[in-house]
Design a protein around this motif. Structure first.
Motif, PDB file in Angstrom:
ATOM      1  N   ASN A 340       0.832  -1.216   0.000  1.00  0.00           N
ATOM      2  CA  ASN A 340       0.000   0.000   0.000  1.00  0.00           C
ATOM      3  C   ASN A 340       0.863   1.262   0.000  1.00  0.00           C
ATOM      4  OD1 ASN A 340      -2.386  -1.439  -0.019  1.00  0.00           O
ATOM      5  ND2 ASN A 340      -2.597  -1.450   2.206  1.00  0.00           N
ATOM      6  N   ARG A 343       2.181   1.666  -3.502  1.00  0.00           N
ATOM      7  CA  ARG A 343       1.130   2.177  -4.398  1.00  0.00           C
ATOM      8  C   ARG A 343       0.901   3.672  -4.161  1.00  0.00           C
ATOM      9  NH1 ARG A 343      -1.727  -2.578  -2.753  1.00  0.00           N
ATOM     10  NH2 ARG A 343      -1.554  -4.235  -4.328  1.00  0.00           N
ATOM     11  N   THR A 344       0.896   4.080  -2.889  1.00  0.00           N
ATOM     12  CA  THR A 344       0.681   5.490  -2.557  1.00  0.00           C
ATOM     13  C   THR A 344       1.808   6.359  -3.131  1.00  0.00           C
ATOM     14  OG1 THR A 344      -0.458   4.884  -0.502  1.00  0.00           O
ATOM     15  CG2 THR A 344       0.379   7.132  -0.674  1.00  0.00           C
TER      16      THR A 344
END
Length: 350
Positions: A340, A343-344
């Motif tokens: 995550n 992805r951020t």
């Protein structure tokens, strides 16, 4: 004499396993399929009894000597009794844990086997003091359960244990530790003979009799091979057992996140996740064998590395394990903190 003993152990295991299979059916030590299990028919358990009997034959023939011998044999007997009772009556978790604790205590108190201290990488020692006994017991019980937890597919626990035994025995030979090498190779030969019947499609399961025994003996041999040494050497058995240890750690994390008891069974172990990804039974087992062999190779490389390189290697391995665990969903599909973050960062860049 060693080579002859190993051949005898391998042969005894091959010859006795069909007899154990008949015995298991006769006394009702069978595994019935359910929603958590992947086999579709009633299967005999107790296969670990064949491994243990072959192991005892090897010990009698070779008679490897150590101050720990009798304590280890007593611990093995206690763990075999625990596994046998579980295969027969499906013991509650607390009774299985009690049996493992008793086996660990036999080695720690009667054999005086303890992890007393480790030499730190930049000088000095970390003395465990009064924690040496609980730490050693925790290691033995933890590794015993780790091997038991991966015993979910045909040949999986036997194969992963064999790879760990090859690595431990090989490194013991390099260090000149004959006792650890001899016992490890005897267990290896006994396990490989059983694996002929246990690899997919399995004709017999090792049951808790086998999984607990293999976990116990591997945990003890790893302590004997790497006790009271440097921090670098202390990490070696952890790397060798990277597959079962990481699977166990992620199972604990998963259950804490989901607010479940630590002993609660589920279908999110490594092999379950790989099956859901579309790999066949045989492919899953072989891929996990490859992972175990990779960890064994890393352990050998790690043992030859200098302090700086060893610490970098640990960091890379931990990062790799986390990425793979998140990719395949070992902590659940909604718990992927590292991915995550990546992805951020990618979204922010774009």
């Amino acid at each position: 004499m060693l080579y002859l003993t190993l051949i005898v152990c391998f042969a005894v295991s091959i010859l006795i396993t069909p007899l154990i299979k008949k015995f298991a059916f006769m006394i009702g030590a069978t595994d019935r399929p359910n929603q958590r299990k992947v086999h579709q028919s009633i299967m005999p358990r107790l296969g670990g009894l064949a491994i243990f009997i072959s192991f005892i034959v090897g010990i009698i023939l070779l008679r490897p000597e150590s101050q720990f011998s009798w304590a280890i044999l007593l611990g093995c007997l206690l763990i075999i009794i625990t596994g046998f009772c579980d295969d027969m009556f499906e013991l509650p978790a607390k009774y299985k844990l009690l049996g493992q604790f008793a086996a660990a205590c036999a080695v720690v108190f009667l054999g005086d086997l303890q992890m007393v201290f480790i030499n730190l990488p930049f000088g000095g020692q970390l003395q465990f003091g009064f924690l040496s006994i609980p730490f050693t017991i925790l290691w033995i019980v933890g590794i015993t359960n780790a091997i038991n937890l991966i015993d979910g597919l045909d040949g999986l626990a036997a194969g992963v244990s064999s790879i760990a035994l090859i690595t431990i025995s090989g490194m013991a030979i390099i260090q000149g530790n004959f006792y650890v090498a001899a016992v490890g190779l005897i267990v290896l030969a006994s396990t490989l003979g059983f694996l002929i019947y246990n690899f997919h499609p399995a004709k017999i399961f090792m049951g808790d009799t086998g999984a607990l025994f293999l976990g116990f003996i591997i945990s003890v041999l790893s302590l004997l091979g790497f006790k009271n040494v440097t921090f670098i050497s202390f990490v070696i058995p952890v790397i060798i057992l990277g597959v079962p240890i990481s699977d166990t750690i992620f199972a604990i994390i998963r259950r804490i996140i989901n607010k479940q008891p630590l002993s609660a069974p589920d279908k999110s172990h490594l092999h379950h996740c790989m099956l859901r990804m579309g790999y066949s039974h045989r492919q899953t087992v072989l891929l996990i064998y490859a992972m175990a062999a990779f960890f064994g190779l890393v352990a050998v490389i790690y043992s030859q590395a200098r302090i700086g390189g060893a610490l970098v290697l640990i960091g890379i391995i931990v990062l790799l394990i986390e990425i793979i665990a998140e990719k395949i969903g070992l902590m659940g599909h909604n718990n992927r903190p590292l991915l995550n973050i990546v992805r951020t960062l990618n979204k922010n860049r774009s």
